[in-house]
Design an enzyme around this catalytic site. Structure first.
Site, PDB file in Angstrom:
ATOM      1  N   GLU A  90      34.417 -23.337 -72.555  1.00 55.68           N
ATOM      2  CA  GLU A  90      35.667 -24.154 -72.134  1.00 55.68           C
ATOM      3  C   GLU A  90      36.544 -24.779 -72.860  1.00 55.68           C
ATOM      4  O   GLU A  90      36.059 -26.249 -73.140  1.00 55.68           O
ATOM      5  CB  GLU A  90      36.406 -24.045 -70.863  1.00 55.68           C
ATOM      6  CG  GLU A  90      35.400 -22.605 -70.416  1.00 55.68           C
ATOM      7  CD  GLU A  90      36.230 -22.711 -68.359  1.00 55.68           C
ATOM      8  OE1 GLU A  90      35.940 -24.059 -68.313  1.00 55.68           O
ATOM      9  OE2 GLU A  90      34.773 -22.301 -67.829  1.00 55.68           O
ATOM     10  N   CYS A 103      40.907 -30.975 -74.133  1.00 58.78           N
ATOM     11  CA  CYS A 103      40.066 -31.354 -73.541  1.00 58.78           C
ATOM     12  C   CYS A 103      38.637 -30.959 -74.452  1.00 58.78           C
ATOM     13  O   CYS A 103      38.590 -29.710 -73.713  1.00 58.78           O
ATOM     14  CB  CYS A 103      40.064 -31.217 -71.954  1.00 58.78           C
ATOM     15  SG  CYS A 103      38.923 -31.546 -70.802  1.00 58.78           S
ATOM     16  N   CYS A 110      24.994 -27.538 -68.039  1.00 64.36           N
ATOM     17  CA  CYS A 110      25.173 -29.445 -67.778  1.00 64.36           C
ATOM     18  C   CYS A 110      24.049 -28.963 -67.328  1.00 64.36           C
ATOM     19  O   CYS A 110      23.942 -28.198 -66.232  1.00 64.36           O
ATOM     20  CB  CYS A 110      26.763 -29.608 -67.315  1.00 64.36           C
ATOM     21  SG  CYS A 110      26.328 -31.437 -66.877  1.00 64.36           S
ATOM     22  N   CYS A 114      25.759 -31.898 -60.500  1.00 59.56           N
ATOM     23  CA  CYS A 114      26.653 -32.910 -59.602  1.00 59.56           C
ATOM     24  C   CYS A 114      27.547 -31.026 -58.860  1.00 59.56           C
ATOM     25  O   CYS A 114      27.576 -29.940 -58.797  1.00 59.56           O
ATOM     26  CB  CYS A 114      28.366 -32.904 -60.229  1.00 59.56           C
ATOM     27  SG  CYS A 114      27.407 -34.283 -61.487  1.00 59.56           S
ATOM     28  N   CYS A 117      31.329 -29.716 -59.004  1.00 59.78           N
ATOM     29  CA  CYS A 117      31.431 -28.768 -60.944  1.00 59.78           C
ATOM     30  C   CYS A 117      30.841 -27.408 -61.082  1.00 59.78           C
ATOM     31  O   CYS A 117      29.278 -27.217 -61.160  1.00 59.78           O
ATOM     32  CB  CYS A 117      30.872 -29.821 -61.343  1.00 59.78           C
ATOM     33  SG  CYS A 117      31.154 -30.093 -63.768  1.00 59.78           S
ATOM     34  N   GLY A 157      29.634 -30.299 -69.274  1.00 58.23           N
ATOM     35  CA  GLY A 157      28.903 -30.851 -69.939  1.00 58.23           C
ATOM     36  C   GLY A 157      28.545 -32.220 -69.777  1.00 58.23           C
ATOM     37  O   GLY A 157      29.881 -33.113 -69.111  1.00 58.23           O
ATOM     38  N   GLU A 158      28.012 -33.509 -69.647  1.00 64.58           N
ATOM     39  CA  GLU A 158      27.599 -34.783 -70.364  1.00 64.58           C
ATOM     40  C   GLU A 158      27.307 -35.283 -71.695  1.00 64.58           C
ATOM     41  O   GLU A 158      26.307 -35.118 -72.841  1.00 64.58           O
ATOM     42  CB  GLU A 158      26.027 -34.899 -69.165  1.00 64.58           C
ATOM     43  CG  GLU A 158      26.011 -36.267 -69.359  1.00 64.58           C
ATOM     44  CD  GLU A 158      27.247 -37.374 -69.180  1.00 64.58           C
ATOM     45  OE1 GLU A 158      27.695 -37.155 -68.313  1.00 64.58           O
ATOM     46  OE2 GLU A 158      27.119 -38.376 -69.517  1.00 64.58           O
ATOM     47  N   SER A 189      34.371 -39.597 -70.954  1.00 62.00           N
ATOM     48  CA  SER A 189      33.879 -39.227 -69.528  1.00 62.00           C
ATOM     49  C   SER A 189      32.474 -39.246 -69.222  1.00 62.00           C
ATOM     50  O   SER A 189      31.747 -38.014 -70.053  1.00 62.00           O
ATOM     51  CB  SER A 189      34.274 -38.338 -68.914  1.00 62.00           C
ATOM     52  OG  SER A 189      34.358 -38.151 -67.361  1.00 62.00           O
ATOM     53  N   SER A 212      32.575 -41.228 -63.820  1.00 53.43           N
ATOM     54  CA  SER A 212      32.201 -40.435 -63.214  1.00 53.43           C
ATOM     55  C   SER A 212      31.297 -41.265 -61.498  1.00 53.43           C
ATOM     56  O   SER A 212      30.854 -41.206 -61.312  1.00 53.43           O
ATOM     57  CB  SER A 212      31.573 -39.145 -62.999  1.00 53.43           C
ATOM     58  OG  SER A 212      32.895 -38.037 -64.379  1.00 53.43           O
ATOM     59  N   LEU A 213      32.629 -41.446 -61.443  1.00 54.34           N
ATOM     60  CA  LEU A 213      32.136 -42.428 -59.626  1.00 54.34           C
ATOM     61  C   LEU A 213      31.706 -42.038 -59.048  1.00 54.34           C
ATOM     62  O   LEU A 213      30.463 -41.712 -58.195  1.00 54.34           O
ATOM     63  CB  LEU A 213      33.395 -43.883 -59.340  1.00 54.34           C
ATOM     64  CG  LEU A 213      32.403 -45.315 -58.674  1.00 54.34           C
ATOM     65  CD1 LEU A 213      31.375 -45.186 -59.227  1.00 54.34           C
ATOM     66  CD2 LEU A 213      34.489 -45.829 -58.494  1.00 54.34           C
ATOM     67  N   HIS A 214      32.446 -41.097 -58.353  1.00 53.72           N
ATOM     68  CA  HIS A 214      32.718 -40.735 -56.722  1.00 53.72           C
ATOM     69  C   HIS A 214      32.748 -40.922 -55.786  1.00 53.72           C
ATOM     70  O   HIS A 214      32.303 -39.759 -55.131  1.00 53.72           O
ATOM     71  CB  HIS A 214      32.045 -38.950 -57.535  1.00 53.72           C
ATOM     72  CG  HIS A 214      32.691 -38.334 -58.755  1.00 53.72           C
ATOM     73  ND1 HIS A 214      34.683 -38.756 -59.290  1.00 53.72           N
ATOM     74  CD2 HIS A 214      31.828 -37.797 -60.115  1.00 53.72           C
ATOM     75  CE1 HIS A 214      34.354 -37.619 -60.103  1.00 53.72           C
ATOM     76  NE2 HIS A 214      33.078 -37.810 -60.418  1.00 53.72           N
ATOM     77  N   ASN A 289      39.050 -29.496 -57.083  1.00 58.85           N
ATOM     78  CA  ASN A 289      39.163 -28.073 -56.815  1.00 58.85           C
ATOM     79  C   ASN A 289      38.556 -26.635 -56.254  1.00 58.85           C
ATOM     80  O   ASN A 289      37.250 -27.705 -57.141  1.00 58.85           O
ATOM     81  CB  ASN A 289      39.643 -28.035 -58.572  1.00 58.85           C
ATOM     82  CG  ASN A 289      41.010 -27.895 -58.317  1.00 58.85           C
ATOM     83  OD1 ASN A 289      41.929 -27.195 -57.775  1.00 58.85           O
ATOM     84  ND2 ASN A 289      41.283 -28.804 -59.974  1.00 58.85           N
ATOM     85  N   CYS A 332      36.991 -28.073 -64.701  1.00 60.85           N
ATOM     86  CA  CYS A 332      36.055 -27.798 -65.082  1.00 60.85           C
ATOM     87  C   CYS A 332      34.082 -26.799 -64.937  1.00 60.85           C
ATOM     88  O   CYS A 332      34.634 -26.748 -64.231  1.00 60.85           O
ATOM     89  CB  CYS A 332      34.396 -29.044 -64.876  1.00 60.85           C
ATOM     90  SG  CYS A 332      33.534 -29.857 -65.793  1.00 60.85           S
TER      91      CYS A 332
HETATM   92  N1  SAH Z   1      30.182 -35.096 -67.406  1.00 61.61           N
HETATM   93  C1  SAH Z   1      30.715 -35.699 -67.993  1.00 61.61           C
HETATM   94  C2  SAH Z   1      32.041 -34.849 -68.038  1.00 61.61           C
HETATM   95  C3  SAH Z   1      32.031 -33.802 -67.235  1.00 61.61           C
HETATM   96  S1  SAH Z   1      32.877 -33.781 -65.341  1.00 61.61           S
HETATM   97  C4  SAH Z   1      31.668 -36.427 -66.405  1.00 61.61           C
HETATM   98  O1  SAH Z   1      30.715 -36.330 -65.312  1.00 61.61           O
HETATM   99  O2  SAH Z   1      32.199 -37.599 -65.963  1.00 61.61           O
HETATM  100  C5  SAH Z   1      34.502 -34.467 -65.827  1.00 61.61           C
HETATM  101  C6  SAH Z   1      35.377 -34.295 -64.701  1.00 61.61           C
HETATM  102  O3  SAH Z   1      35.521 -32.998 -64.619  1.00 61.61           O
HETATM  103  C7  SAH Z   1      34.860 -35.140 -63.727  1.00 61.61           C
HETATM  104  O4  SAH Z   1      35.505 -36.959 -63.515  1.00 61.61           O
HETATM  105  C8  SAH Z   1      36.494 -34.540 -62.907  1.00 61.61           C
HETATM  106  O5  SAH Z   1      37.239 -35.460 -63.687  1.00 61.61           O
HETATM  107  C9  SAH Z   1      36.262 -33.148 -63.352  1.00 61.61           C
HETATM  108  N2  SAH Z   1      35.654 -32.522 -62.263  1.00 61.61           N
HETATM  109  C10 SAH Z   1      34.592 -31.635 -62.427  1.00 61.61           C
HETATM  110  N3  SAH Z   1      34.676 -30.323 -61.040  1.00 61.61           N
HETATM  111  C11 SAH Z   1      35.601 -30.626 -60.412  1.00 61.61           C
HETATM  112  C12 SAH Z   1      36.632 -29.948 -59.639  1.00 61.61           C
HETATM  113  N4  SAH Z   1      35.682 -29.240 -59.022  1.00 61.61           N
HETATM  114  N5  SAH Z   1      37.795 -30.026 -59.476  1.00 61.61           N
HETATM  115  C13 SAH Z   1      38.243 -31.830 -60.020  1.00 61.61           C
HETATM  116  N6  SAH Z   1      37.574 -31.855 -60.425  1.00 61.61           N
HETATM  117  C14 SAH Z   1      36.849 -31.372 -61.319  1.00 61.61           C
END
Ligand code: SAH
Length: 366
Positions: A90, A103, A110, A114, A117, A157-158, A189, A212-214, A289, A332
């Protein structure tokens, strides 16, 4: 030879090696990146013999558009793209007040796992090639016939797991003969692959790093991001700090807000404490989301605001991400999954027209 993603010097040497004049390389690149002409037969400034030779020895692998969706407000457009081996990724276009931002995805699927995602649900299929990353940007340029202002590597992807190809693609997108996008207008990211953050700091390309701290601590991070089990937050933050010191680029910390997981008042304080001494950073809060596969919920607007205010009270710059493209599953990996199941949505949906749709649009605009 694949021409997409090859820079002027590379194309020059290749042409000279095959007895064509050097200046033809710039003409070729102008056709591809300034005029979005991908068919050698239409490159009329090139002599016929050269066009025929190019047809036999070179290719420009433009991905096929499987699905194209435009959000009701017209500001976000999402493409599901297919490559020659049938793998799909995508790409999202966001029309911002400052220009068009694309983007891009860096891998098919990936490996990071996580829990929030959608891109990672089927695991990793493969890395994208440099030209496949460039192709995502090129397709949007061709569709819009407008300048692409900025790039975010935040799709599937990472990127730091596909380090070489991703960095090569960004370097290429920076070149004058391609998209001429300044490094300051690129953001990468990462979930925090520590060694490669150090590598990136020494690349000499001052792109913006988003981490991506989260989570405000290792325990919560490990629960939602398996990578948290490999790298401790302290080490990740050290690497990010080094990145800041070497590049002087302000760092972004992304923090997905998930109700009942990482968005309590106490966790807001913990996050504020964690980043308050980090020089020149911005915390970007992202209400999660969810969908039928991801049973996670965003906190209420009120709780989101409260969380933000607490973090801000530590003197930290903090924003809540504008939710663009919710209606078209722009988060994502969501479109890909939905497409696999068959699709319905309130957004404009162009199904399986492969390249024809793009060709039509381009013809209209020419
Ligand atoms: N692997 C990299 C880049 C891909 S994910 C990383 O981990 O940063 C990048 C971003 O996608 C995340 O930081 C978040 O901002 C967004 N993302 C992924 N899943 C999401 C979800 N379910 N809801 C909202 N944002 C999401």
């Amino acid at each position: 030879m694949e021409l997409l993603g090859k820079n002027l010097g590379e194309i020059q040497s290749f042409l000279v090696e095959h007895k064509f004049p050097k200046f033809r390389a710039k003409q070729l690149m102008d056709y591809i990146y300034k005029r979005y002409i991908f068919d050698f037969d239409d490159m009329m400034q090139l002599p016929e013999t050269m066009r025929n030779w190019l047809k036999e020895h070179c290719k420009i692998s433009i991905p096929t558009i499987v699905t194209e969706k435009t959000a009701p407000d017209g500001q976000t457009k999402k493409l599901l793209l297919r490559f020659a081996d049938n793998n799909q990724v995508e790409t999202v276009l966001m029309k911002q007040h400052y220009g068009n931002s694309v983007c891009v995805s860096s891998q098919v699927g990936c490996a990071m796992g996580c829990i929030f995602c959608a891109s990672t649900t089927g695991g990793l299929y493969r890395n994208l090639e440099t030209h496949e990353i460039v192709g995502q940007v090129l397709l949007f340029g061709a569709l819009l016939k407008e300048r692409i202002h900025s790039i975010v590597v935040m799709g599937a992807g990472e990127p730091l797991q596909n380090y070489k190809n991703t960095i090569q693609a960004l370097r290429f997108l920076h070149e004058k003969e391609s998209f001429d996008i300044g490094y300051r207008r690129m953001t990468l990211s990462t979930c925090g692959i520590v060694e490669n953050i150090y590598l990136l700091a020494d690349e000499g390309i001052p792109i913006t790093l988003a981490l991506s701290l989260h989570a405000p601590n290792d325990t919560v991070r490990r629960e939602i991001m398996p990578i948290g089990g490999y790298y401790e937050l302290a080490d990740v933050l050290d690497a990010v700090k080094t990145y800041y010191e070497k590049t002087d680029r302000r760092v972004t910390f992304e923090y997905i807000l998930i109700d009942g997981v990482n968005s309590s008042i106490a966790q807001a304080h913990e996050l504020g404490e964690l980043v308050k001494d980090f020089p020149n950073c911005n915390v970007n809060l992202i209400p999660v989301n969810g969908n039928e596969h991801i049973h996670l919920f965003k906190p209420s607007k009120r709780n989101t605001e409260a969380f933000k205010n607490i973090v801000a009270s530590y003197g930290v710059s903090v924003t809540v991400r504008k939710e663009m493209g919710d209606a078209i599953q722009a988060a994502c990996g969501q479109l890909k999954i939905q497409h696999a199941k068959s699709s319905d949505s309130n957004a404009t949906d162009t199904e399986e027209k492969s390249g024809t749709r793009l060709a039509e649009e381009m013809a209209k605009k020419q």
